[in-house]
Design a protein around this motif. Sequence first.
Motif, PDB file in Angstrom:
ATOM      1  N   ARG A   1      65.075  73.815  41.484  1.00  0.00           N
ATOM      2  CA  ARG A   1      66.258  74.475  42.058  1.00  0.00           C
ATOM      3  C   ARG A   1      66.182  75.962  41.698  1.00  0.00           C
ATOM      4  O   ARG A   1      66.910  76.467  40.849  1.00  0.00           O
ATOM      5  CB  ARG A   1      67.528  73.813  41.519  1.00  0.00           C
ATOM      6  CG  ARG A   1      68.820  74.297  42.180  1.00  0.00           C
ATOM      7  CD  ARG A   1      70.020  73.609  41.563  1.00  0.00           C
ATOM      8  NE  ARG A   1      71.269  74.194  41.995  1.00  0.00           N
ATOM      9  CZ  ARG A   1      72.016  73.730  43.009  1.00  0.00           C
ATOM     10  NH1 ARG A   1      71.614  72.658  43.677  1.00  0.00           N
ATOM     11  NH2 ARG A   1      73.141  74.322  43.323  1.00  0.00           N
ATOM     12  N   CYS A   2      65.297  76.654  42.376  1.00  0.00           N
ATOM     13  CA  CYS A   2      64.911  77.999  41.949  1.00  0.00           C
ATOM     14  C   CYS A   2      65.974  79.063  42.200  1.00  0.00           C
ATOM     15  O   CYS A   2      65.953  80.124  41.558  1.00  0.00           O
ATOM     16  CB  CYS A   2      63.593  78.392  42.623  1.00  0.00           C
ATOM     17  SG  CYS A   2      63.511  78.017  44.374  1.00  0.00           S
ATOM     18  N   PHE A   3      66.916  78.818  43.100  1.00  0.00           N
ATOM     19  CA  PHE A   3      67.938  79.834  43.345  1.00  0.00           C
ATOM     20  C   PHE A   3      68.849  80.023  42.135  1.00  0.00           C
ATOM     21  O   PHE A   3      69.479  81.076  41.994  1.00  0.00           O
ATOM     22  CB  PHE A   3      68.759  79.483  44.593  1.00  0.00           C
ATOM     23  CG  PHE A   3      68.159  80.005  45.869  1.00  0.00           C
ATOM     24  CD1 PHE A   3      68.698  81.107  46.520  1.00  0.00           C
ATOM     25  CD2 PHE A   3      67.037  79.400  46.414  1.00  0.00           C
ATOM     26  CE1 PHE A   3      68.133  81.591  47.690  1.00  0.00           C
ATOM     27  CE2 PHE A   3      66.476  79.869  47.584  1.00  0.00           C
ATOM     28  CZ  PHE A   3      67.020  80.978  48.230  1.00  0.00           C
TER      29      PHE A   3
ATOM     30  N   HIS B   1      58.271  82.179  54.106  1.00  0.00           N
ATOM     31  CA  HIS B   1      58.805  81.817  52.790  1.00  0.00           C
ATOM     32  C   HIS B   1      58.407  82.883  51.790  1.00  0.00           C
ATOM     33  O   HIS B   1      57.509  83.684  52.057  1.00  0.00           O
ATOM     34  CB  HIS B   1      58.319  80.436  52.351  1.00  0.00           C
ATOM     35  CG  HIS B   1      59.403  79.623  51.731  1.00  0.00           C
ATOM     36  ND1 HIS B   1      59.257  78.928  50.556  1.00  0.00           N
ATOM     37  CD2 HIS B   1      60.672  79.378  52.144  1.00  0.00           C
ATOM     38  CE1 HIS B   1      60.376  78.291  50.263  1.00  0.00           C
ATOM     39  NE2 HIS B   1      61.250  78.557  51.209  1.00  0.00           N
TER      40      HIS B   1
ATOM     41  N   ASP C   1      63.442  70.602  46.742  1.00  0.00           N
ATOM     42  CA  ASP C   1      63.179  69.831  47.961  1.00  0.00           C
ATOM     43  C   ASP C   1      62.220  68.679  47.661  1.00  0.00           C
ATOM     44  O   ASP C   1      61.016  68.876  47.534  1.00  0.00           O
ATOM     45  CB  ASP C   1      62.594  70.758  49.030  1.00  0.00           C
ATOM     46  CG  ASP C   1      62.437  70.071  50.377  1.00  0.00           C
ATOM     47  OD1 ASP C   1      62.496  68.826  50.420  1.00  0.00           O
ATOM     48  OD2 ASP C   1      62.254  70.772  51.383  1.00  0.00           O
TER      49      ASP C   1
ATOM     50  N   CYS D   1      59.864  74.213  46.193  1.00  0.00           N
ATOM     51  CA  CYS D   1      60.997  75.132  46.093  1.00  0.00           C
ATOM     52  C   CYS D   1      62.324  74.416  46.354  1.00  0.00           C
ATOM     53  O   CYS D   1      62.372  73.382  47.022  1.00  0.00           O
ATOM     54  CB  CYS D   1      60.855  76.263  47.108  1.00  0.00           C
ATOM     55  SG  CYS D   1      59.274  77.133  47.069  1.00  0.00           S
ATOM     56  N   GLU D   2      63.385  74.987  45.838  1.00  0.00           N
ATOM     57  CA  GLU D   2      64.765  74.629  46.179  1.00  0.00           C
ATOM     58  C   GLU D   2      65.109  73.170  45.866  1.00  0.00           C
ATOM     59  O   GLU D   2      66.042  72.610  46.429  1.00  0.00           O
ATOM     60  CB  GLU D   2      65.038  74.936  47.665  1.00  0.00           C
ATOM     61  CG  GLU D   2      64.790  76.399  48.013  1.00  0.00           C
ATOM     62  CD  GLU D   2      64.795  76.664  49.508  1.00  0.00           C
ATOM     63  OE1 GLU D   2      65.588  76.025  50.220  1.00  0.00           O
ATOM     64  OE2 GLU D   2      63.998  77.503  49.971  1.00  0.00           O
TER      65      GLU D   2
ATOM     66  N   SER E   1      68.855  71.933  46.281  1.00  0.00           N
ATOM     67  CA  SER E   1      69.792  72.950  46.747  1.00  0.00           C
ATOM     68  C   SER E   1      70.789  72.334  47.722  1.00  0.00           C
ATOM     69  O   SER E   1      70.464  71.409  48.480  1.00  0.00           O
ATOM     70  CB  SER E   1      69.032  74.096  47.425  1.00  0.00           C
ATOM     71  OG  SER E   1      68.242  74.781  46.475  1.00  0.00           O
TER      72      SER E   1
ATOM     73  N   HIS F   1      62.160  72.470  55.835  1.00  0.00           N
ATOM     74  CA  HIS F   1      60.861  72.943  55.368  1.00  0.00           C
ATOM     75  C   HIS F   1      59.694  72.185  56.000  1.00  0.00           C
ATOM     76  O   HIS F   1      59.756  70.979  56.195  1.00  0.00           O
ATOM     77  CB  HIS F   1      60.757  72.809  53.845  1.00  0.00           C
ATOM     78  CG  HIS F   1      61.635  73.759  53.108  1.00  0.00           C
ATOM     79  ND1 HIS F   1      62.364  73.382  52.002  1.00  0.00           N
ATOM     80  CD2 HIS F   1      61.911  75.074  53.313  1.00  0.00           C
ATOM     81  CE1 HIS F   1      63.042  74.424  51.540  1.00  0.00           C
ATOM     82  NE2 HIS F   1      62.794  75.460  52.317  1.00  0.00           N
TER      83      HIS F   1
END
Length: 409
Positions: free
Chosen positions: A225-227, A293, A256, A253-254, A142, A380
């Motif tokens: 890249r979950c968004f 989160h 990262d 997540c994201e 992200s 994070h």
Amino acid sequence: MSGFTYSVVASALHDPASIGRILAPVVMSLEEIGGRRATSVDLELHTPHVIVVGTGGTEREALDLIERRHAHAPWEPVVLMAHGRHNSLAAALETLAFVRRAGIPGRVVQIEDRGEPAATITDLQAIHHFQHARIGLVGEPSDWLVASVPDRETFQARWGLELVDVPVAEAIVHHGDAPDVDVQPVAVRFSGGTTPTAETVAAAAMHPTLTRLIDAHRLDAVAVRCFDFITELRTSGCIALAQLNDDGIVAGCEGDVASTVAMMMVREVLGMPSWIANPARIDTERDELLLAHCTVAPSMVDDLELHTHFESGLGIGLRGTFPPGPVTLLRLGGDSLDQVWLSEAEVDHGEAERDLCRTQVVLRNVERIDDLIEDPLGNHIVMVRGHHRERLERWWRLAFGERPTAVPT
């Protein structure tokens, strides 16, 4: 426990029968935890290998063996197994001192220390696994994770991990193809056994979608890249990542990378799931930290509620309640993820603030909490239940030959 091999060095001053009697209990202990005597061919394989220092006067023989082994596995730390007779420990210590002066990490393990040989083999196996593991970057990290993306070349040289680029479009395009037989069990589980809503089914469908990608690309872990799921599909990845982490497949997540590697470190060394979260509030005067989160492995919490994803108000976000007890916190940083912050803390209570991600926990007695403000390694933080700082520190030193750069004193 998976297998490993061991070689024995012993002084020629002892006759073979005497050596056999000396080492019989040592060999029995190692075979009970999966060891077998190495052959010359085994030294060329990437099976974890240790050296049993049978007697004193074996330093040169041990160094010759280490040189032969490192021709095939130069990244493997030297593990010397010693026992309390015939100057075994003295020879092991002399050898390790020389090895460390040469810049090679290693450890002396006394066979008589309860649990220590098995723990060291687990540590060594984790190092071996990293040398062959593949992390799938499902989409790029992200945009806001500017400090959590390591330099690929130096990172791979240090950790051995391979970063595999997987277009996030593969997950988005195939989301609608997920078979109902694979989607429904996940949706029902996260619905508490009741009939799942359409939103829950849509979020649950991302689990078999990601599983398909993991299988297709031969991945050991994913950073997602979950968004993009929210913007493209109007659903979230929170259920899918939670289920994967409970399945034993690390999922960050994201996109990262830093946190995904930290979660892999926890899984490989401790065999436990972990939680990735944002620091929402840091109280350095009271040593308190609020983490939050929108996803969490169900096995880590006492109960689970379904809400929407916090920032978007779409899809499914998970709210879990952590039980009281100790936790260990972990954060990696630096160009090659060569820095680590480790801390222990205690769960104080949960929160349900409206303007934060759904799963929230307040931690007290957080060690070295000032570092999070004064010398941050990034956003994070990874959390695992239980007291594990010392174990993770020992693994770090065995893997890299150095003490962690941020250790509570």
